[in-house]
Design an enzyme around this catalytic site. Structure first.
Site, PDB file in Angstrom:
ATOM      1  N   ASP A 326     -37.976  84.748 121.944  1.00 37.54           N
ATOM      2  CA  ASP A 326     -37.871  86.185 121.756  1.00 37.54           C
ATOM      3  C   ASP A 326     -38.998  86.626 120.820  1.00 37.54           C
ATOM      4  OD1 ASP A 326     -36.809  88.748 121.875  1.00 37.54           O
ATOM      5  OD2 ASP A 326     -35.480  88.414 120.169  1.00 37.54           O
ATOM      6  N   ASP A 622     -32.355  85.620 118.858  1.00 40.65           N
ATOM      7  CA  ASP A 622     -31.478  86.022 117.755  1.00 40.65           C
ATOM      8  C   ASP A 622     -30.424  87.051 118.154  1.00 40.65           C
ATOM      9  OD1 ASP A 622     -33.139  88.160 118.162  1.00 40.65           O
ATOM     10  OD2 ASP A 622     -33.705  88.428 116.062  1.00 40.65           O
ATOM     11  N   ASP A 626     -29.679  87.226 124.015  1.00 41.81           N
ATOM     12  CA  ASP A 626     -30.283  85.912 124.203  1.00 41.81           C
ATOM     13  C   ASP A 626     -29.248  84.813 124.446  1.00 41.81           C
ATOM     14  OD1 ASP A 626     -32.929  86.864 123.638  1.00 41.81           O
ATOM     15  OD2 ASP A 626     -32.407  86.898 121.519  1.00 41.81           O
TER      16      ASP A 626
END
Length: 879
Positions: A326, A622, A626
């Site tokens: 990410d 995070d 995800d």
């Protein structure tokens, strides 16, 4: 049904048969019976006995259990006890050490609001969030958690923090206008999503989805459908165990049949020999050594701020070929920072990151003094005065963008004493903020900051390079703004206007009247973490491809990817992923390195596509968005500080410091663990090979067994818990992060190791038979067996020294300096062997006798021969 974010307010109300006044209590009760409670479904969780039962699902364990049953039926109680102890200890080690991600869905549930304010019977009422139904109208204010997916029908300066769902670092500004049908989640400004948090303003929305039908509910649905992924080590060990078990059983059966047909050996003796052969060839200490090696790696990684929830994950990270990460909070600081300041006169660079004020404002690589540059002084005044944020010791109080320009103002070192007379707070409808300030020279000035297009429309002049004013060059500023945007920056503009209003009162009408002087713009970005650039370079040198998968805009994602050193490839948007079928997506992921504007489903599909291409995938993130992809990846890595609890629970590894660089250290540790496991297996198997060879030769040629089954178990255990364990502490090789990742389908052992296992097995086994046969004619059988066993154990100790270095010679100082644990383990092994040979209890249990000096000299001689042969082999193989 109409698409909520693309429908008008009246259309959504008509679709859900409601109104801005909400539902009646009776209608809400009816709908609750129809739709059920607004909560996420409960998953079926694994019980502790199911988890314990899985520890026995190993072909090698099956063979040992069968051997234990046979020895019990034959009355060999001591053999049965030792075999049972080995099986139970291995199962308990796996049961205790294994981590599970079963709490992920519970953590997502904890994000949901317990209570909310809904309009029932025409007036606001506080109700349990679980009682919400489609058609309810929910009121929102700052600090509220959104209790369901809402189509907004009222919004006053409403902003909602959605990073856990979308990955964007800045709170999303909301309004009631419908958006495009194909808008990504982060672009649906007319929606408020369950589990997100209102950061400012007020609003109201019609409930259009509850429970499992919400966006966060769909995430949990994907999470529950994702099956646990076995690691490369688990798959390799499964194949290895099956092959070893099949070979052992086949040879045992063949041995029994030949001995029965050739010598007419008694069936009881044959079955005992078969059990001994199975015990000899099965490295029953291997599961324990593997668990201990992984546990040591887990402890080392914990000291490096990587908390491992599943032991195999550390090794699996060493096998990854692709790291998907990410952007927000992982590669970047999740703290907005002014990077560029552009006026008509100059372009300034701003150093430092986040809300730390230690950076500088540079002009041509030299610190810029506001006293010498009027343009810098004026834009600093706007940043400081038209601002409600505060920055103290790197901590922000207020809105992130305000914090970024406040930190910039503090970096200039300029003092701006002024008295605020009036203000126009920021509002998403007009996208600017203004303050009327009385300066130290008694001048009253309006300081205006906001969206560049809104300010350009209200300016007639711009600050000239000489410090005066000149006619506004709108084309120039639009070009500047476009360039900053292409670099992934969010652009904010500054303007000023003097006023002679005595009261200082100001309104939006007065600002909209125009007449402002355009001062310049700030280029703001969520900057990369300081350590990320080196970390990305390190893993790329290790042959690993880094790919960014983010919910942010493509321009921002591409700019950050370029800055941190992610290999230049295609940037693919969520819309392209949506259009591609699974086969097309597999082609896309081969050449793309940046994926922007992605949804949780997109991330999950990307991970699956990469794995379908044969990649070993680590996913780092995070946010709740995800979690499914983290669980689907071979190794899921969550941020420990800014990551949501749901993400941590779905992950295999949690980074306690949110530091991407820790992943590089974990890759190194994973590769070291695999190297050490290979060394341990290549070290253990010659013991089993030698013992199996001893029994096989004895049975095929009708000889007395040189070693009994229970003595074989002793040798296996003593070498496994001492000598093999020493290899778990071997340090990393000097080239470990310069190698390419091993292929996922690579066998557990390389060809050279297999060749070494064969000749060392023959050497140790042949020597054991020869020593027993020679001494059996001179001394009693127990003594002959004791010397043969001791020679086998000492030979293994010398082989350990050679096995510590796969290709390099062990005859150097590193043998004594790099792994002191190995010498401790040899010492413990010798102490246990002395007990085995010289204590009455052990002599009675294992049928051993004390040996004299000659017996020890024979053992040492065999050890020296083994060491010499292996070192000659390594020398011949070195280039």
């Amino acid at each position: 049904m109409v698409t909520p974010h693309a429908a008008t307010e009246s259309e959504i109300c008509a679709e859900l048969e409601t109104s801005p006044e909400g539902l009646s209590t009776s209608e809400a009760k009816r709908r609750r019976k129809e739709h059920g409670p607004n909560q996420l479904p409960q998953p079926q969780q694994e019980t502790w006995w199911q988890r314990l039962g899985r520890q026995f699902a190993d072909p090698m364990i099956y063979v040992l259990i069968a051997a234990g049953v046979l020895t019990l039926l034959m009355g060999q109680v001591m053999d049965t006890i030792v075999i049972a102890a080995v099986v139970i200890i291995n199962a308990l080690v796996g049961f205790i050490q294994e981590g599970r991600a079963a709490n992920a869905l519970d953590s997502i549930r904890d994000m949901l609001a317990p209570e909310t304010t809904a309009r029932r019977d025409g007036h606001p009422e506080t109700i349990a969030a679980t009682d919400l139904v489609p058609g309810d109208v929910v009121q929102l204010s700052a600090g509220d958690k959104v209790p369901a997916d809402l189509r907004l029908i009222e919004a006053s300066n409403l902003s909602i923090e959605e990073s856990a769902l979308t990955g964007e670092s800045v709170a999303a500004e909301k309004d009631t206008a419908e958006t495009a049908e194909d808008a990504a989640i982060g672009d649906r400004s007319s929606m408020a999503f369950s589990g997100t948090t209102v950061t400012g303003g007020t609003g109201a929305g019609v409930v259009c989805a509850t429970g499992a039908d919400t966006e966060i509910g769909q995430v949990t649905g994907m999470l529950s459908e994702v099956e646990d992924v076995s690691t490369p080590l688990t798959r390799a060990m499964g194949k290895f165990s099956s092959l070893l078990a099949i070979v052992a059983v086949a040879l045992a059966v063949g041995m029994v049949l030949i001995a029965r047909l050739a010598y007419g050996t008694d069936w009881g003796e044959l079955f005992l020999a078969a059990v001994g052969f199975a015990v000899a060839t099965i490295p029953e200490g291997l599961p324990a050594v593997m668990a201990i090696t992984l546990a040591i790696g887990v402890q080392k990684m914990a000291r490096r701020n990587a908390i491992t929830r599943r032991m195999n994950s550390v090794e699996a990270l060493g096998a990854v070929t692709t790291i998907c990460t990410d952007k927000t909070g992982t590669l970047t600081r999740n703290e907005m920072t002014v990077r560029r300041v552009i006026t008509a006169a100059h372009s300034y660079e701003v150093t430092g990151g986040g809300y730390d004020t230690d950076g500088e404002v540079l002009l041509d690589d030299h610190p810029a003094d506001p006293d010498a540059h009027r343009d810098l002084a004026l834009i600093t005044q706007v940043a400081d005065l038209a601002n409600d944020a505060d920055v103290r010791d790197g901590e922000l109080v207020g809105e992130p963008t305000d914090g970024a320009i406040k930190a910039f103002a503090l970096k200039t070192g300029a003092s701006v004493p002024a008295e605020r007379l009036s203000e126009v707070p920021f509002d998403s409808r007009y996208k600017y903020q203004a303050s009327v300030d009385k300066l130290a020279d008694d001048t009253t000035r309006i300081h205006l900051k906001g969206a560049p297009d809104r300010l350009l429309a209200r300016c007639s002049h711009q600050l000239s390079p000489d410090g005066g004013t000149e006619e506004l060059d709108r084309d120039l500023w639009e070009e500047v703004i476009e360039k900053l945007g292409a670099d992934g920056m969010r652009v904010l503009a500054a303007a000023i206007r003097t006023t002679d209003s005595g009261s200082g009162e100001i309104s939006t009408d007065e600002i909209d009247a125009g007449g402002f002087t355009f001062v310049g713009v700030w280029g703001i970005i969520d900057p990369p973490r300081d350590e990320v650039i080196d970390a990305v370079a390190q893993v790329r040198r290790a042959g690993i491809v880094v790919r960014m998968i983010t919910g942010d805009h493509a321009t921002t994602a591409t700019a950050i990817a370029r800055e941190v050193g992610i290999d230049e490839g295609r940037t693919v948007t969520g819309a392209e992923i949506e259009e591609a079928d699974d086969e097309k997506l597999r082609d896309i992921v081969r050449e793309a390195t940046v994926f922007a504007r992605t949804s949780p489903e997109h991330k999950l599909r990307l991970v699956r596509a990469l794995r379908a291409n044969g990649e070993v995938v680590s996913m780092t993130g995070d946010g709740v968005n995800d979690a499914p992809s983290l669980k689907q990846a071979d190794v899921g890595v969550a941020m420990g500080i800014k990551g949501t609890q749901a993400t941590k629970d779905a992950a295999d590894i949690v980074l306690a410091d949110d530091n991407f660089a820790t992943i590089g250290a974990a890759v190194k540790m994973g590769r070291t663990i695999f190297d050490n496991l290979q060394k341990a297996i290549a070290f253990m198997l010659p013991t089993n090979g030698a013992q199996g060879l001893v029994i096989l030769v004895a049975m095929l040629f009708g000889l007395t067994l040189p070693i009994t089954p229970v003595q074989i178990l002793w040798v296996n255990l003593i070498t496994a818990v001492t000598l093999s364990l020493a290899l778990s502490f071997e340090p990393s090789g000097p080239d470990i992060m310069q190698r390419s990742p091993r292929a996922p389908d690579t066998g557990l052992l390389p060809g050279a190791a297999i060749v070494r296992i064969v000749y060392v097995s023959v050497l140790l086994g042949g020597a054991t038979i020869a020593i027993f046969s020679w001494l059996n004619a001179e001394v009693d059988m127990d003594t002959a067996r004791s010397v043969a066993i001791n020679a086998l154990v000492v030979g293994q100790a010398f082989y350990l020294f050679a096995a510590r270095f796969t290709t390099a010679t062990c005859l150097r100082k590193e043998l004594f300096t790099t792994n002191p644990i190995s010498w401790l383990c040899v010492g413990i092994m010798l102490a246990l062997q002395l007990l085995f040979l010289y204590t009455p209890f052990m002599q009675a249990a294992f049928s051993t006798s004390p040996i004299g000096l000659n017996g020890w000299l024979i053992s040492l001689a065999l050890g020296v021969v083994v060491l010499a042969v292996v070192e000659v082999d390594k020398a011949l193989r070195r280039p």
